[in-house]
Design an enzyme around this catalytic site. Structure first.
Site, short mmCIF file in Angstrom:
data_model
loop_
_atom_site.label_atom_id
_atom_site.label_comp_id
_atom_site.label_asym_id
_atom_site.label_seq_id
_atom_site.Cartn_x
_atom_site.Cartn_y
_atom_site.Cartn_z
N GLU A 170 40.94 41.57 40.92
CA GLU A 170 39.81 41.17 40.08
C GLU A 170 40.31 40.86 38.67
O GLU A 170 41.30 41.41 38.20
CB GLU A 170 38.76 42.28 40.05
CG GLU A 170 39.25 43.67 39.62
CD GLU A 170 39.26 43.86 38.12
OE1 GLU A 170 38.61 43.07 37.40
OE2 GLU A 170 39.92 44.80 37.65
N PHE A 171 39.57 39.96 38.00
CA PHE A 171 39.88 39.59 36.62
C PHE A 171 38.60 39.61 35.80
O PHE A 171 38.22 38.63 35.17
CB PHE A 171 40.53 38.20 36.57
CG PHE A 171 41.82 38.10 37.33
CD1 PHE A 171 43.00 38.53 36.77
CD2 PHE A 171 41.84 37.60 38.62
CE1 PHE A 171 44.21 38.45 37.48
CE2 PHE A 171 43.03 37.50 39.34
CZ PHE A 171 44.21 37.94 38.76
N LEU A 172 37.93 40.75 35.82
CA LEU A 172 36.62 40.88 35.17
C LEU A 172 36.77 41.53 33.80
O LEU A 172 37.39 42.58 33.66
CB LEU A 172 35.68 41.73 36.02
CG LEU A 172 35.47 41.28 37.47
CD1 LEU A 172 34.52 42.23 38.18
CD2 LEU A 172 34.96 39.86 37.54
N PHE A 202 42.72 36.37 22.31
CA PHE A 202 43.48 37.62 22.19
C PHE A 202 44.41 37.60 20.98
O PHE A 202 45.45 38.23 20.98
CB PHE A 202 44.26 37.92 23.47
CG PHE A 202 43.37 38.33 24.62
CD1 PHE A 202 43.13 39.67 24.88
CD2 PHE A 202 42.76 37.39 25.41
CE1 PHE A 202 42.29 40.06 25.91
CE2 PHE A 202 41.91 37.75 26.45
CZ PHE A 202 41.68 39.10 26.70
N LEU A 203 44.00 36.88 19.93
CA LEU A 203 44.77 36.87 18.68
C LEU A 203 43.93 37.38 17.52
O LEU A 203 44.10 36.95 16.39
CB LEU A 203 45.28 35.45 18.37
CG LEU A 203 46.40 34.92 19.26
CD1 LEU A 203 46.77 33.50 18.88
CD2 LEU A 203 47.64 35.82 19.18
N GLY A 238 43.23 44.02 15.39
CA GLY A 238 42.31 45.13 15.57
C GLY A 238 43.04 46.45 15.64
O GLY A 238 44.24 46.55 15.33
N GLY A 245 42.32 49.20 24.41
CA GLY A 245 41.96 50.38 25.18
C GLY A 245 41.29 49.94 26.46
O GLY A 245 41.54 48.85 26.96
N CYS A 284 41.69 49.00 31.91
CA CYS A 284 42.72 48.18 32.56
C CYS A 284 44.05 48.17 31.82
O CYS A 284 45.07 48.59 32.38
CB CYS A 284 42.22 46.74 32.71
SG CYS A 284 40.85 46.57 33.86
#
Length: 433
Positions: free
Chosen positions: A151-153, A252-253, A256, A260, A263
């Site tokens: 899965e890629f949820l 994703f850049l 932060g 967490g 996954c």
């Protein structure tokens, strides 16, 4: 088709419900009788936007059911999905496959006709081989085939991800099994949402490689943010500048407090252990894990620095506790390490999250949980944005200033406008600026 989903947690419940919405007949199985009872009464065990309505619609249509009786659910099924937990094993970080193999043994006892057994759980390379070996003790290859379908949820966007996926990965060694999987996913447009058929071991590794790469992107930009602070650059502009490169991309850049959730932490650890087992060490991923772990607690020190170097006797308000918005998931949330660092430094912590406070209470001992952002900020010396829920993006800064005692705001997500913050009388500390 008749589908049985073993495990009614995050992956199993979302996947089973979406399959039912495609028109398949789905039975979700779980050993937790209280969870099944709650689901039958329309109460969700997790917070996921839109899931409650989708479950209710498919139950009403007769396509979705819940049970604790695995044997009965498996009989006559065309495909049985294993979607049980694979937590990190204590001691070595490897994925604990106990639940996967226990479920496989029960499935083997219950199968009464041709069937495809699908591992939906995130499992290390070679797990499908072991699942197949267990099934072969009772069933021939002609009767039962084993497939990997990772899965890629994304939590908070899981339904959309399932129905509008970038790709569907199916690892199968059997032509009949490929046909069954193609039929299951037939409602999706193959020209838009391609089915990627691979070998089973390849599919298992794709999942881990994808999560490790995304974790690496997050950790990379976080380290660049530190460099920006040291040099006077702006991480937002740096991220935008490199993200315009089509080879890199903008996702994703966002700097932060560290990744967490359910996954990335466990999957990166499992990939490290797999690398060790196969004598192919994953040194980049090893560095990512170490940097991310240290970053979470460093965010606590950043708040202390914003308070002038000491948090003793101070009150700090945390806005957002879940690891990301639109979920109540507290697993490996940065807030846990931040709270610990602040409490160790002598601070009292007040907190608010729109969805995760019940999940947070057992994990955040000593924290005062509040009714909203302004309640959390009452008499606080510093207010810290930890999770970028939409409700925090347009806070009334003047109202916040009226209830807070101090004038320190710390933005760990790059959300708040510096001008608005300063006009309200606050000083703003943010990442990479």
């Amino acid at each position: 088709m008749r589908i049985t989903m073993i495990g009614s947690g995050y992956v199993g419940l979302v996947s089973g419900t979406c399959f039912a919405d495609f028109g398949h007949h789905v039975t979700c199985v779980d050993k937790d009788a209280k969870k099944i009872e709650a689901l039958e009464n329309g109460r969700m065990p997790i917070y996921e936007p839109g899931l409650d309505a989708l479950v209710a619609a498919n139950v009403a249509a007769g396509r979705l059911a819940f049970t604790t009786d695995l044997a009965r659910a498996v009989k006559g099924a065309d495909a049985v999905f294993i979607a049980v937990g694979t937590p990190s094993r204590r001691g070595d970080g490897h994925a604990d496959l106990t639940y996967v193999f226990d479920a496989t043994r029960e499935i083997a006892e219950a199968i009464d006709g041709p069937c495809v057994v699908v591992t939906k759980s995130t499992v290390p390379v070679g797990t499908g081989d072991k699942v197949e070996a267990i099934l072969r003790e009772k069933h021939t290859a002609e009767k039962v085939a084993v497939v990997s379908n990772p899965e890629f949820l994304r939590e908070g966007a899981a339904i959309d991800d399932f129905k509008r996926p970038d790709r569907i990965v199916v690892g199968a060694e059997d032509t009949r099994a490929r046909g069954v999987m193609a039929e299951i996913y037939r409602p999706l447009n193959p020209n838009v949402h391609p089915l990627l058929f691979t070998g089973r071991r390849t599919a298992e590794l794709i999942k881990y490689a994808a999560n490790a790469f995304l974790a690496t992107k997050i950790t990379f930009i976080n380290e660049i943010a530190d460099l920006c602070e040291a040099t006077g650059a702006d991480v937002g502009d740096v991220a935008h500048g490199i993200g315009l490169d089509s080879r890199i991309g903008p996702k994703f850049l966002q700097a932060g407090p560290g990744y967490g959730g359910s996954c990335f932490p466990k999957d990166t650890l499992a990939l490290l252990k797999t690398g060790e087992d196969f004598e192919a060490p994953q040194r980049i991923v090893e560095a990512v894990v170490k940097v991310n772990d240290s970053r979470k607690r460093a965010m606590g020190r950043k708040v202390i620095q914003a308070l002038g170097g000491s948090a003793e006797g101070k009150t700090v308000a945390l806005l957002g506790l879940a690891f990301k918005p639109n979920t109540d998931d507290m697993r490996d949330a940065p807030a846990i390490a931040i709270v610990q660092a602040l409490q160790d430094a002598g601070a009292a912590v007040r907190g608010y999250d729109p969805e995760s406070m019940e999940m947070a209470k057992p994990l955040l001992d000593g924290v005062t949980f509040c009714s909203d952002a302004y309640d959390a900020a009452k008499d606080a010396d510093a207010v810290v944005l930890v999770t970028e829920w939409d409700v925090f993006r347009a806070l009334d800064m003047r109202r916040l200033a009226e209830v807070a005692k101090g004038r320190v705001l710390v933005d760990l997500r790059g959300v708040w406008d510096k001008g608005a913050v300063e006009r309200a009388g606050f000083t703003l500390t943010s990442l990479g600026r």
